[in-house]
Design an enzyme around this catalytic site. Structure first.
Site, PDB file in Angstrom:
ATOM      1  N   LYS A 110     101.439   9.993 -42.189  1.00 47.75           N
ATOM      2  CA  LYS A 110     100.669   9.348 -43.378  1.00 47.75           C
ATOM      3  C   LYS A 110      99.401   9.632 -43.643  1.00 47.75           C
ATOM      4  O   LYS A 110      99.047   9.993 -44.889  1.00 47.75           O
ATOM      5  CB  LYS A 110     101.737   8.510 -43.896  1.00 47.75           C
ATOM      6  CG  LYS A 110     103.254   8.689 -44.398  1.00 47.75           C
ATOM      7  CD  LYS A 110     103.744   7.236 -45.420  1.00 47.75           C
ATOM      8  CE  LYS A 110     105.234   7.848 -45.358  1.00 47.75           C
ATOM      9  NZ  LYS A 110     105.742   7.981 -44.279  1.00 47.75           N
TER      10      LYS A 110
HETATM   11  C1  LIG Z   1     107.192   8.560 -43.591  1.00 46.79           C
HETATM   12  C2  LIG Z   1     107.227   9.344 -42.282  1.00 46.79           C
HETATM   13  C3  LIG Z   1     108.410   9.882 -41.883  1.00 46.79           C
HETATM   14  C4  LIG Z   1     109.159  10.697 -43.009  1.00 46.79           C
HETATM   15  O1  LIG Z   1     108.545  11.548 -43.705  1.00 46.79           O
HETATM   16  P1  LIG Z   1     109.165  12.775 -44.900  1.00 46.79           P
HETATM   17  O2  LIG Z   1     107.891  13.099 -45.707  1.00 46.79           O
HETATM   18  O3  LIG Z   1     109.778  11.104 -46.270  1.00 46.79           O
HETATM   19  O4  LIG Z   1     109.613  13.356 -44.409  1.00 46.79           O
HETATM   20  C5  LIG Z   1     108.633  10.013 -40.282  1.00 46.79           C
HETATM   21  N1  LIG Z   1     107.300   9.721 -39.593  1.00 46.79           N
HETATM   22  C6  LIG Z   1     107.137   8.345 -40.412  1.00 46.79           C
HETATM   23  C7  LIG Z   1     106.225   8.183 -38.823  1.00 46.79           C
HETATM   24  C8  LIG Z   1     107.063   8.368 -41.204  1.00 46.79           C
HETATM   25  O5  LIG Z   1     106.341   7.248 -41.651  1.00 46.79           O
END
Ligand SMILES: *Cc1c(COP(=O)(O)O)cnc(C)c1O
Length: 461
Positions: A110
């Protein structure tokens, strides 16, 4: 480049307006009017670029109202916080290509989007003379990435609610040890759902939202998707070679944000990105959508990959818009129907299209742990989210086609699950090892909307 809503209820707006709007004012999601595919000459030139240069080339196609020099500066600043010179390096393990997206400040993918979004917010607010109070609820990862995205930034305060003592100790420390004066951590005496309900109710109080210029950082912001498109393009061009050839991607999925970025990258790079493999944990709403052609709510179960413990995929509507041939009236009607029944059905033709766009698998907890153990024996440690993607990727691997598995978090962020698989806690990288002794700041508050509103009022810009 203009932006429109999946529900057709707004006049086209610029990139800057789309970033500030977040969710479209008609309740839909914002999308660029068109995605113009890169030409063979452009693709050839892109193959020689650094991550930052490629980010400029890709993002400027969609953000033409930000001058090139300013955009360059925003991108440079956003990725200067990453600890790897390639930003999102590829590592080969047993013939698979692991795309490590966790070299940012909070060690999860993120950061790739939120470091950029924080800088874009600050830049646009400076231009407009405005201010923003960001309010969000987190179950762990998003909160710290959002806080690191805007810490110390002018014209922005951020309020993040997490459930008191119900996030992992590392996740709690990652948030509460950020003591910049514009960061307000709230430990809510309640659950994540309580926090989310309170945030939703506050956003629905339109006079309050206006008065305090409330902003959101959830994954529906187009700038987040756009920043994520870059690493797909970067990896695909690295592996597909000068003469072309497709590359497949496996993506651990929750809100459909990351995999939708892959879909946009595929539109941008014709013939270079093949299959997108949608990997879910036991919360299998999206896998059922791809495999059975039905989108219907289930019950959320807790797993060892908590950032994917989701049953409503907030970015799904963006894909629906394309699946419905960009027919906004149909999306609007479908979402109204879904709101009433919790279910969407698709025709055989549409389901056929979905199956051409994606392969999908739901991976159990036992399979996740077994995958972590198997890769550990080969000398590579996966976090549980990444392991879900790797397991699904292996199911759909095609001979002769490179397969990229997105590594969305550093294993040390989910030490307890990793320990269950390999019998010991992973080593803490420096960014986490230093947290325990640091000063921290956090307000413990009761889970009542009036109390949270009062705290925001007292501390808002
Ligand atoms: C948020 C997240 C996901 C999922 O991502 P999306 O964009 O919601 O599909 C997968 N792995 C981790 C570690 C995350 O923080």
């Amino acid at each position: 480049m203009k932006y429109i809503s999946t529900r057709g209820g707004i006049a086209p707006i610029s990139f800057s307006e789309a970033v500030m709007m977040g969710l479209a004012t008609d309740g839909g999601l914002l999308l660029p009017e068109t995605v113009i595919p890169a030409t063979p000459d452009e693709i050839e030139a892109w193959q020689r670029l650094s991550y930052q240069d490629l980010a400029c080339a890709v993002i400027s196609r969609f953000a033409d109202d930000i001058p090139a020099g300013d955009l360059r500066e925003l991108i440079d600043r956003s990725y200067a916080t990453f600890t790897h010179p390639e930003i999102t390096p590829l590592v080969e393990v047993d013939g698979l290509h692991i795309l490590e997206l966790f070299h940012g400040p909070t060690l999860a993918f993120k950061d790739v989007a939120l470091q950029f979004l924080g800088n874009v917010f600050e830049y646009l607010l400076k231009k407009s003379g405005g201010r923003m109070n960001i309010l969000g609820a987190t179950s762990g990862d998003t909160g710290s990435a959002a806080i690191y995205g805007v810490r110390g930034k002018a014209r922005i305060n951020i309020f993040i609610l997490h459930p008191h003592k119900r996030v992992s100790p590392i996740q709690e420390l990652q948030m509460t040890t950020v003591t910049d004066p514009n960061v307000f951590n709230i430990a809510l005496q309640g659950t994540f759902d309580d926090g989310q309900a309170i945030v939703k109710a506050i956003f629905n109080d339109l006079p309050f939202k206006e008065k305090y210029a409330l902003g959101a950082v959830n994954s529906i912001n187009w700038a987040r998707i756009l920043a994520q498109v870059v690493y797909y393009v970067h990896a695909a061009l690295k592996l597909s070679g000068p003469a072309g050839g497709v590359v497949d991607f496996s993506v651990p999925t929750g809100n459909f944000g990351d995999i939708f970025a892959g879909h946009v990258a595929r539109l941008l790079l014709p013939g270079r990105i093949g299959r997108l493999i949608l990997a879910t944990n036991e919360n299998d709403l999206l896998a059922r959508f791809v495999n059975d052609g039905e989108y219907s709510l289930g019950k959320v179960v807790q797993t060892s990959s908590p950032s994917m413990d989701i049953q409503v995929a907030s970015n799904f509507e963006r894909y629906l818009f394309y699946l419905y041939g960009q027919d906004a009236a149909r999306v609007r009607a479908a979402m109204a129907g879904f709101g009433a029944s919790g279910r969407l059905a698709f025709s055989a033709d549409e389901h056929g299209q979905v199956r051409r766009d994606f392969a999908a698998s739901s991976v159990s907890q036992a399979e996740t742990l077994a995958t972590i153990a198997a890769f550990y024996r080969q000398g590579y440690l996966l976090d549980p989210h990444t392991a879900v993607g790797v397991k699904a990727g292996l199911e759909f691997r095609r001979a002769g086609i490179p397969l990229v598995c997105l590594a969305t978090a550093h294993p040390a962020k989910f030490g307890a699950a990793v320990a269950e698989a390999i019998g010991r806690e992973p080593d803490l990288p420096p960014a986490l090892a230093g947290l325990a002794g640091k000063a921290s700041r956090c307000e413990v508050l009761v889970a009542e909307i009036g109390v949270i509103m009062g705290f925001v009022e007292q501390n808002a810009l």
